[in-house]
Write an enzyme that holds these catalytic residues in place. Structure first.
Site, short mmCIF file in Angstrom:
data_model
loop_
_atom_site.label_atom_id
_atom_site.label_comp_id
_atom_site.label_asym_id
_atom_site.label_seq_id
_atom_site.Cartn_x
_atom_site.Cartn_y
_atom_site.Cartn_z
CE1 TYR A 335 -3.24 -2.83 1.61
CE2 TYR A 335 -1.87 -2.73 3.56
CZ TYR A 335 -2.88 -3.33 2.84
OH TYR A 335 -3.54 -4.41 3.36
CB CYS A 362 15.32 -11.31 -4.86
SG CYS A 362 16.97 -11.77 -4.45
CD GLU A 363 9.66 -9.13 -5.77
OE1 GLU A 363 9.21 -8.17 -6.43
OE2 GLU A 363 9.62 -10.31 -6.15
#
Ligand code: PLP
Length: 433
Positions: A335, A362-363
């Site tokens: 959000y 890993c993002e």
């Protein structure tokens, strides 16, 4: 100075929570670490309860929405404080019942309860099953008939109120997966059908208009709509709806931009609507339930992380990496929720830098916040992210096979682990050879 009354700075310049040194807590229990002040949680429970007594003459029940933070310790606190709880899955119900929770004070929610979950609700004899749809109504009636059981139910209604909040956490409007619509006549049809169900007692109606709501307007509007519906039911079907559950959603202070009003003001404003409607429409004042989650636990919690590498990208931004992230706090990636952060071991210093706090998953979107004001920090420093007591531990995951952090409660100058840190062994426990 801080977003929660609970946070202070001690003589060492360290951040404290509930009077305890967060740097010491990080040393003792490791990081990432959720820390929650049990005294503050109890204080919030008492203030909601007192308001209920004051504005509804004790004819009501505060049910803690345990989706905000669920573990055995919190159900014990709620039981001791005399609150009920709202559960939304077999898992939350099971956890509550493992502590011997009084099932008559449990509200069981969910827009798609499984047969097994409904069976658990019947076996544990939960006080109120909040029926979301007609399919569930029929299923429950059939189960009760076959087993010679009865159940007390409420219907979840969409009051059609826009609470001016973030789309992902807005649930009271017609285009919502939760509940029965008033506008389409679906809610009235459901009430009529429930009256034909011999094993079910329709004791009340429920609504929940959203979350992190910072003014009273939406709550007042929803209370009015629900009381009108109760009056219509009384007039057309000649039955009295005994209970009205107005849900949760009370906003809290995440950053200094948020300006929540004291919860007593919400309670007072809504109670005025209930009393007025009760008189105006000639319906008895229903027994009132509310379901605060975030407002009870969020301000009482912080998460402690250890700083690893720092990446300065000239003219763009500075990344500070921490040893947790979206796995223990997915609210930013979900959000873009805003948080306040403090370098716990430099809490007496000015926040004269702006950094993006990056998690270790890993993002690219795995952040706690972007361009956040923070004290200048170095590897090894401890960062405290504030107001993480709700929807952090309960929304945590094992993405990248990270272990979930421990949860520590502080109270009366002591600390105790209420949820253990996961081990590597825990991660492979259910993997088959
Ligand atoms: N009740 C219901 C039915 C909910 O869906 C929720 C949150 O989603 C709550 C209560 C708790 O809301 P909050 O934590 O914002 O108080």
């Amino acid at each position: 100075m801080f977003v929660s009354e609970d946070l202070q700075v001690n003589a060492q310049g360290h951040l404290t929570i509930g009077g305890q040194d967060t740097v010491e807590l990080a040393k003792q229990y490791g990081t990432p670490l959720y820390v929650m002040d049990e005294d503050l949680i109890r204080k919030h429970c008492r203030s909601f309860k007192q308001s209920m007594d004051k504005f509804y003459q004790g004819k009501g029940l505060v049910c803690y929405a345990s989706k905000a933070f669920s573990c055995k310790a919190i159900y014990r606190v709620m039981q001791e404080e005399g609150l009920g709880v709202d559960v939304v899955s077999g898992g939350e119900l099971y956890t509550a019942m493992q502590t011997g929770f009084d099932s008559s004070k449990i509200c069981f929610h969910g827009n798609n309860k499984t047969t097994e979950e409904l069976q658990m609700a019947l076996d544990y004899q939960v006080g109120r099953i909040i029926v979301d749809n007609i399919y569930e109504l029929h299923q429950l009636e059939q189960m009760c008939q076959e087993q010679g059981k009865t159940a007390r139910i409420m219907f979840r209604i969409k009051p059609g109120v826009d609470a001016h909040t973030h789309n992902f956490i807005r649930t009271g409007q017609i285009d919502s997966k939760f509940g029965l619509s008033l506008e389409t006549g679906e809610a009235m049809e459901a009430v009529k059908e429930a009256l034909q169900c011999k094993s079910l007692h329709l004791c009340g109606l429920h609504c929940h208009i959203g979350s992190q709501i910072l003014d009273t307007n939406g709550f007042e509007a929803a209370a009015e709509v629900m009381m009108q519906f109760i009056a219509t039911i009384q007039k057309e079907l000649h039955i009295t709806i005994e209970e009205l559950n107005l849900g949760g959603g009370f906003g809290i202070c995440y950053t200094e931009q948020d300006d929540p009003i004291p919860y007593e003001q919400y309670m007072e404003a809504v109670s005025k609507v209930i009393h007025r409607c009760s008189e105006e429409y000639g319906v008895p004042q229903p027994f009132i339930l509310i379901e605060p989650g975030r407002s009870i636990v969020a301000p009482a919690g912080i998460t402690l992380y250890t700083v690893g590498g720092k990446k300065v990208i000239p003219n763009i931004r500075t990344y500070v990496s921490i040893d947790g992230g979206m796995c223990d706090n997915p609210r930013y990636i979900l959000y873009q929720s805003a948080y306040d952060a403090i370098v716990a071991n430099k809490a007496d210093q000015p926040k004269d830098t702006k950094v993006t706090i990056a998690g270790k998953c890993c993002e690219s979107g795995d952040l706690i916040g972007e361009n956040m004001p923070l004290q200048a920090c170095e590897p090894g420093d401890i960062i405290a992210v504030c107001a993480t007591g709700a929807y952090n531990y309960s929304m945590s995951s094992n993405y990248n096979r990270l272990q979930k952090p421990a949860v520590v409660f502080v109270k009366d100058g002591t600390s105790r682990v209420v949820v253990k840190r996961e081990t590597l062994e825990d991660l492979v426990r259910n993997d088959c050879e």
